[in-house]
Design a protein around this motif. Structure first.
Motif, PDB file in Angstrom:
ATOM      1  N   UNK A   1       0.834  -1.181   0.000  1.00  0.00           N
ATOM      2  CA  UNK A   1       0.000   0.000   0.000  1.00  0.00           C
ATOM      3  C   UNK A   1       0.877   1.243   0.000  1.00  0.00           C
ATOM      4  N   UNK A   2       0.279   2.336  -0.438  1.00  0.00           N
ATOM      5  CA  UNK A   2       1.027   3.586  -0.535  1.00  0.00           C
ATOM      6  C   UNK A   2       0.068   4.759  -0.393  1.00  0.00           C
ATOM      7  N   UNK A   3       0.443   5.716   0.430  1.00  0.00           N
ATOM      8  CA  UNK A   3      -0.283   6.972   0.541  1.00  0.00           C
ATOM      9  C   UNK A   3       0.700   8.123   0.467  1.00  0.00           C
ATOM     10  N   UNK A   4       0.376   9.148  -0.299  1.00  0.00           N
ATOM     11  CA  UNK A   4       1.226  10.337  -0.416  1.00  0.00           C
ATOM     12  C   UNK A   4       0.360  11.563  -0.148  1.00  0.00           C
ATOM     13  N   UNK A   5       0.808  12.409   0.776  1.00  0.00           N
ATOM     14  CA  UNK A   5       0.010  13.551   1.197  1.00  0.00           C
ATOM     15  C   UNK A   5       0.866  14.808   1.231  1.00  0.00           C
ATOM     16  N   UNK A   6       0.335  15.879   0.686  1.00  0.00           N
ATOM     17  CA  UNK A   6       1.042  17.156   0.740  1.00  0.00           C
ATOM     18  C   UNK A   6       1.299  17.555   2.193  1.00  0.00           C
ATOM     19  N   UNK A   7       2.391  18.254   2.426  1.00  0.00           N
ATOM     20  CA  UNK A   7       2.780  18.572   3.798  1.00  0.00           C
ATOM     21  C   UNK A   7       1.747  19.441   4.508  1.00  0.00           C
ATOM     22  N   UNK A   8       0.906  20.158   3.743  1.00  0.00           N
ATOM     23  CA  UNK A   8      -0.161  20.939   4.380  1.00  0.00           C
ATOM     24  C   UNK A   8      -1.204  20.019   5.022  1.00  0.00           C
ATOM     25  N   UNK A   9      -1.346  18.787   4.511  1.00  0.00           N
ATOM     26  CA  UNK A   9      -2.278  17.820   5.065  1.00  0.00           C
ATOM     27  C   UNK A   9      -1.652  16.991   6.178  1.00  0.00           C
ATOM     28  N   UNK A  10      -0.399  16.619   5.965  1.00  0.00           N
ATOM     29  CA  UNK A  10       0.279  15.725   6.901  1.00  0.00           C
ATOM     30  C   UNK A  10       1.666  16.290   7.165  1.00  0.00           C
ATOM     31  N   UNK A  11       1.764  17.136   8.167  1.00  0.00           N
ATOM     32  CA  UNK A  11       3.029  17.792   8.495  1.00  0.00           C
ATOM     33  C   UNK A  11       3.723  17.001   9.594  1.00  0.00           C
ATOM     34  N   UNK A  12       4.730  16.194   9.259  1.00  0.00           N
ATOM     35  CA  UNK A  12       5.330  15.302  10.260  1.00  0.00           C
ATOM     36  C   UNK A  12       6.284  16.045  11.170  1.00  0.00           C
ATOM     37  N   UNK A  13       6.740  15.402  12.233  1.00  0.00           N
ATOM     38  CA  UNK A  13       7.773  16.023  13.069  1.00  0.00           C
ATOM     39  C   UNK A  13       9.000  16.362  12.233  1.00  0.00           C
ATOM     40  N   UNK A  14       9.622  17.495  12.551  1.00  0.00           N
ATOM     41  CA  UNK A  14      10.759  17.961  11.751  1.00  0.00           C
ATOM     42  C   UNK A  14      11.909  16.964  11.756  1.00  0.00           C
ATOM     43  N   UNK A  15      11.994  16.128  12.784  1.00  0.00           N
ATOM     44  CA  UNK A  15      13.095  15.166  12.878  1.00  0.00           C
ATOM     45  C   UNK A  15      13.007  14.056  11.846  1.00  0.00           C
ATOM     46  N   UNK A  16      11.852  13.917  11.175  1.00  0.00           N
ATOM     47  CA  UNK A  16      11.759  12.915  10.113  1.00  0.00           C
ATOM     48  C   UNK A  16      12.611  13.310   8.913  1.00  0.00           C
ATOM     49  N   UNK A  17      12.840  14.609   8.741  1.00  0.00           N
ATOM     50  CA  UNK A  17      13.702  15.102   7.660  1.00  0.00           C
ATOM     51  C   UNK A  17      15.165  14.861   8.023  1.00  0.00           C
ATOM     52  N   UNK A  18      15.944  14.365   7.082  1.00  0.00           N
ATOM     53  CA  UNK A  18      17.384  14.196   7.293  1.00  0.00           C
ATOM     54  C   UNK A  18      18.147  15.068   6.313  1.00  0.00           C
ATOM     55  N   UNK A  19      19.064  15.909   6.792  1.00  0.00           N
ATOM     56  CA  UNK A  19      19.890  16.718   5.879  1.00  0.00           C
ATOM     57  C   UNK A  19      20.698  15.862   4.912  1.00  0.00           C
ATOM     58  N   UNK A  20      20.945  14.609   5.302  1.00  0.00           N
ATOM     59  CA  UNK A  20      21.742  13.725   4.445  1.00  0.00           C
ATOM     60  C   UNK A  20      21.040  13.397   3.133  1.00  0.00           C
ATOM     61  N   UNK A  21      19.712  13.600   3.053  1.00  0.00           N
ATOM     62  CA  UNK A  21      18.992  13.345   1.803  1.00  0.00           C
ATOM     63  C   UNK A  21      19.488  14.253   0.681  1.00  0.00           C
ATOM     64  N   UNK A  22      19.979  15.446   1.048  1.00  0.00           N
ATOM     65  CA  UNK A  22      20.432  16.396   0.033  1.00  0.00           C
ATOM     66  C   UNK A  22      21.734  15.964  -0.616  1.00  0.00           C
ATOM     67  N   UNK A  23      22.533  15.202   0.115  1.00  0.00           N
ATOM     68  CA  UNK A  23      23.844  14.781  -0.401  1.00  0.00           C
ATOM     69  C   UNK A  23      23.890  13.302  -0.737  1.00  0.00           C
ATOM     70  N   UNK A  24      22.816  12.583  -0.461  1.00  0.00           N
ATOM     71  CA  UNK A  24      22.798  11.152  -0.724  1.00  0.00           C
ATOM     72  C   UNK A  24      22.825  10.867  -2.227  1.00  0.00           C
ATOM     73  N   UNK A  25      23.457   9.770  -2.597  1.00  0.00           N
ATOM     74  CA  UNK A  25      23.473   9.369  -4.008  1.00  0.00           C
ATOM     75  C   UNK A  25      22.078   8.948  -4.462  1.00  0.00           C
ATOM     76  N   UNK A  26      21.266   8.516  -3.512  1.00  0.00           N
ATOM     77  CA  UNK A  26      19.878   8.169  -3.793  1.00  0.00           C
ATOM     78  C   UNK A  26      19.004   9.356  -3.434  1.00  0.00           C
ATOM     79  N   UNK A  27      18.641  10.156  -4.418  1.00  0.00           N
ATOM     80  CA  UNK A  27      17.871  11.372  -4.176  1.00  0.00           C
ATOM     81  C   UNK A  27      16.394  11.041  -3.943  1.00  0.00           C
TER      82      UNK A  27
END
Length: 255
Positions: free
Chosen positions: A1-27
């Motif tokens: 299953x898969x659900x995708x929601x705009x951040x205005x609908x589902x704003x998760x805790x900020x800690x779910x974001x990782x700065x490493x995503x910007x430099x990861x080889x897997x974007x």
């Protein structure tokens, strides 16, 4: 299953974001790329349902003849639910809510959600504690523009969430899909917890406790989102409910 929601609908805790995503080889990928990948990975039986630019569900029934847990999808009155697992006490819950015997778990969750939204005020944590079994679900109320998700406490069903390239939140039971879609910005959805668009992430096992983020480090030694758990040392005055505070106050005044 898969659900995708705009951040205005589902704003998760900020800690779910990782700065490493910007430099990861897997974007991280964009929502349309994630949906297309899901559909191409399940070419025989998958489908998707979009709700403008706000949300999208994609679903594929299990191909295992003897699955350990069932996977269900349904929609009633512009409320849509994907349910994973089983409720051991479904029969008694159907009697309690006055529902017919043919009602499955996904249909029941929609009715329970509508009860919380329209007939309250009932504490959401108490409703979820009444569910016996192994389960995870995601509900999207397209009319109200809200998301309600929860995962049972026994950890026999897994959900994962992460952040797509445009900031949208991705929820799935497929860990490989989440990793490929969200780069380093993902984590397991915490068991015994619920998320609602207006209330955020809360524990229904410990509704008075605040949520604490614990950084996750992957096999490469890179920060990869965060695990979230109820912090027994802290307390919140909020009780987990579904519906705006204004609506709760209005309903309370009519009681």
């Amino acid at each position: 299953m898969l659900g995708i929601f705009k951040k205005e609908l589902m704003n998760p805790p900020k800690e779910l974001h990782s700065p490493a995503s910007l430099t990861s080889s897997n974007k991280p990928k964009l929502p349309n790329q994630i949906i297309n990948h899901f559909l191409s990975s399940n070419p025989n039986n998958a489908f998707s349902m979009g709700f403008g630019s706000s949300a999208c569900f994609a679903y594929a029934p299990t191909e295992n003849r003897f699955p350990s847990h069932q996977r269900l999808f349904c929609g009633v009155d512009e409320i849509y639910c994907i349910f994973l697992g089983d409720l051991n006490n479904l029969s008694s819950l159907l009697k309690q809510y006055g529902l017919s015997k043919g009602t499955n778990e996904a249909m029941f969750i929609i009715e329970a959600y509508r009860t919380l939204r329209d007939r309250g005020p009932y504490p959401a944590d108490q409703v979820l504690k009444d569910l016996e079994g192994s389960y995870g679900f995601v509900v999207y109320d397209s009319k109200a523009g809200s998301v309600f998700a929860a995962l049972g406490a026994d950890e026999r069903v897994n959900l994962y969430w992460g952040v797509a390239a445009d900031g949208s939140v991705v929820v799935s039971d497929n860990l490989k899909l989440i990793k490929e879609s969200c780069a380093k910005s993902f984590a397991p959805f915490p068991p015994g917890c619920m998320f609602h668009s207006e209330q955020g992430l809360m524990s229904f096992e410990h509704p008075r406790s605040k949520m604490k983020a614990m950084p996750r480090i992957d096999s490469e030694g890179v920060m990869c989102g965060a695990n979230f758990m109820a912090d027994a040392q802290s307390r919140t005055s909020r009780m987990p409910r579904v519906g705006s505070e204004a609506n709760w106050a209005l309903r309370g005044s009519k009681a």
